[in-house]
Write a protein that holds these residues in place. Structure first.
Motif, PDB file in Angstrom:
ATOM      1  N   ARG A   1       0.818  -1.214   0.000  1.00 42.22           N
ATOM      2  CA  ARG A   1       0.000   0.000   0.000  1.00 42.22           C
ATOM      3  C   ARG A   1       0.851   1.262   0.000  1.00 42.22           C
ATOM      4  N   MET A   2       2.160   1.118   0.165  1.00 45.88           N
ATOM      5  CA  MET A   2       3.046   2.277   0.201  1.00 45.88           C
ATOM      6  C   MET A   2       3.481   2.631  -1.220  1.00 45.88           C
ATOM      7  N   GLU A   3       2.608   3.283  -1.944  1.00 40.38           N
ATOM      8  CA  GLU A   3       2.922   3.646  -3.319  1.00 40.38           C
ATOM      9  C   GLU A   3       3.782   4.907  -3.341  1.00 40.38           C
ATOM     10  N   PRO A   4       4.836   4.912  -4.169  1.00 45.67           N
ATOM     11  CA  PRO A   4       5.717   6.089  -4.205  1.00 45.67           C
ATOM     12  C   PRO A   4       5.022   7.290  -4.822  1.00 45.67           C
ATOM     13  N   GLN A   5       5.304   8.458  -4.260  1.00 48.61           N
ATOM     14  CA  GLN A   5       4.820   9.725  -4.803  1.00 48.61           C
ATOM     15  C   GLN A   5       6.003  10.674  -4.869  1.00 48.61           C
ATOM     16  N   GLU A   6       6.071  11.450  -5.926  1.00 49.57           N
ATOM     17  CA  GLU A   6       7.192  12.368  -6.102  1.00 49.57           C
ATOM     18  C   GLU A   6       6.722  13.799  -5.945  1.00 49.57           C
ATOM     19  N   ALA A   7       7.514  14.588  -5.234  1.00 51.11           N
ATOM     20  CA  ALA A   7       7.216  16.011  -5.063  1.00 51.11           C
ATOM     21  C   ALA A   7       8.528  16.752  -4.907  1.00 51.11           C
ATOM     22  N   GLY A   8       8.753  17.739  -5.752  1.00 50.04           N
ATOM     23  CA  GLY A   8       9.959  18.553  -5.663  1.00 50.04           C
ATOM     24  C   GLY A   8      11.243  17.769  -5.859  1.00 50.04           C
ATOM     25  N   GLY A   9      11.178  16.659  -6.602  1.00 46.80           N
ATOM     26  CA  GLY A   9      12.376  15.859  -6.849  1.00 46.80           C
ATOM     27  C   GLY A   9      12.612  14.776  -5.811  1.00 46.80           C
ATOM     28  N   TRP A  10      11.892  14.809  -4.692  1.00 50.87           N
ATOM     29  CA  TRP A  10      12.013  13.773  -3.667  1.00 50.87           C
ATOM     30  C   TRP A  10      10.935  12.725  -3.882  1.00 50.87           C
ATOM     31  N   THR A  11      11.204  11.486  -3.434  1.00 48.31           N
ATOM     32  CA  THR A  11      10.226  10.410  -3.523  1.00 48.31           C
ATOM     33  C   THR A  11       9.777  10.028  -2.116  1.00 48.31           C
ATOM     34  N   TYR A  12       8.465   9.957  -1.925  1.00 48.41           N
ATOM     35  CA  TYR A  12       7.879   9.673  -0.622  1.00 48.41           C
ATOM     36  C   TYR A  12       7.084   8.371  -0.672  1.00 48.41           C
ATOM     37  N   TRP A  13       7.113   7.640   0.425  1.00 51.50           N
ATOM     38  CA  TRP A  13       6.203   6.520   0.653  1.00 51.50           C
ATOM     39  C   TRP A  13       5.519   6.769   1.993  1.00 51.50           C
ATOM     40  N   ARG A  14       4.217   6.878   2.014  1.00 52.67           N
ATOM     41  CA  ARG A  14       3.527   7.103   3.278  1.00 52.67           C
ATOM     42  C   ARG A  14       3.584   5.830   4.116  1.00 52.67           C
ATOM     43  N   ALA A  15       4.118   5.931   5.318  1.00 53.25           N
ATOM     44  CA  ALA A  15       4.331   4.765   6.170  1.00 53.25           C
ATOM     45  C   ALA A  15       3.465   4.802   7.417  1.00 53.25           C
ATOM     46  N   GLY A  16       2.491   5.695   7.439  1.00 57.57           N
ATOM     47  CA  GLY A  16       1.597   5.799   8.589  1.00 57.57           C
ATOM     48  C   GLY A  16       0.192   6.107   8.137  1.00 57.57           C
TER      49      GLY A  16
END
Length: 222
Positions: A104-119
């Motif tokens: 369920r932790m799909e990567p999202q990109e913003a401002g060149g950084w990649t995020y995975w929501r872990a909470g």
């Protein structure tokens, strides 16, 4: 942040961006809710509009129900007010699942950084996995906002600037600091740096600031 152009005025009786099939009444409480959230965040109409990329006039029309916000607008406004789209819509939160599965932790990109929501969403503390690339992105962006941040380096090396002091962190190192301290995050290794990252979403009269390029810093002890 550049402003989004206002959509053309809608015909009388129909808010711009609203469907004409009778579904517009699904969002009856959005306008007063938007105004209440902005007031709770201690932001003026002009300040909130600048942070979301809207014009003050367009945000005013959203708050008075003369326009219906699109999903991107709702997302931007939710981030600005430190809450969720569900909260903006006034939805009653369902029972939260305490487990976040890897799939369920799909990567999202913003401002060149990649995020995975872990909470979980809609909580005062936000947990993320984060990849900061070696170049580009938000390297020169200095942030100041209410709350606390905690990070833990899992791979690569991180340059964390707190105030005027730069710290070099490697795998296994962590940092926990007050977010009102001007801070900057940048990768210090060629392959970028991977982090576990947590921050609190606190409502405050202190607006979130991005100060731009950082001033020369003093090196701290790695």
């Amino acid at each position: 942040m550049s402003q989004l152009p206002d959509p053309p005025d809608a015909p009388p009786g129909l808010a711009a961006g609203s469907p004409s099939d009778g579904h517009a009444d699904r969002l009856p409480d959005v306008a007063p809710r938007l105004r209440a959230l902005r007031k709770r965040s201690a932001l003026t109409l002009e300040a909130a509009a600048a942070r979301t990329g809207l014009s003050p006039a367009h945000l005013s029309r959203l708050e008075t129900g003369r326009r219906t916000p699109s999903l991107p607008m709702l997302l931007a406004l939710a981030r600005t007010y430190g809450t969720t789209v569900s909260d903006v819509l006034g939805e009653v939160a369902a029972e939260r699942d305490p487990i976040v599965r890897a799939e369920r932790m799909e990567p999202q990109e913003a401002g060149g950084w990649t995020y995975w929501r872990a909470g979980g969403s809609g909580r005062a503390m936000q947990a993320l996995r984060l990849h900061v690339p070696a170049v580009g992105g938000q390297d020169e962006l200095v942030r100041v906002h209410a709350g606390e941040e905690w990070l833990y380096v899992t791979k690569g090396r991180l340059r964390l600037t707190l105030g005027e002091t730069a710290h070099l962190l490697g795998p296994g190192d962590s940092a926990h600091f007050d977010s009102l301290t001007p801070h900057r995050i940048a990768a210090a290794s060629h392959g970028g740096v991977d982090l576990l990252f947590m921050h609190t979403l606190m409502q405050s009269g202190v607006a979130e600031l991005c100060l731009g390029n950082a001033a020369p810093t003093r090196r701290g002890t790695p």
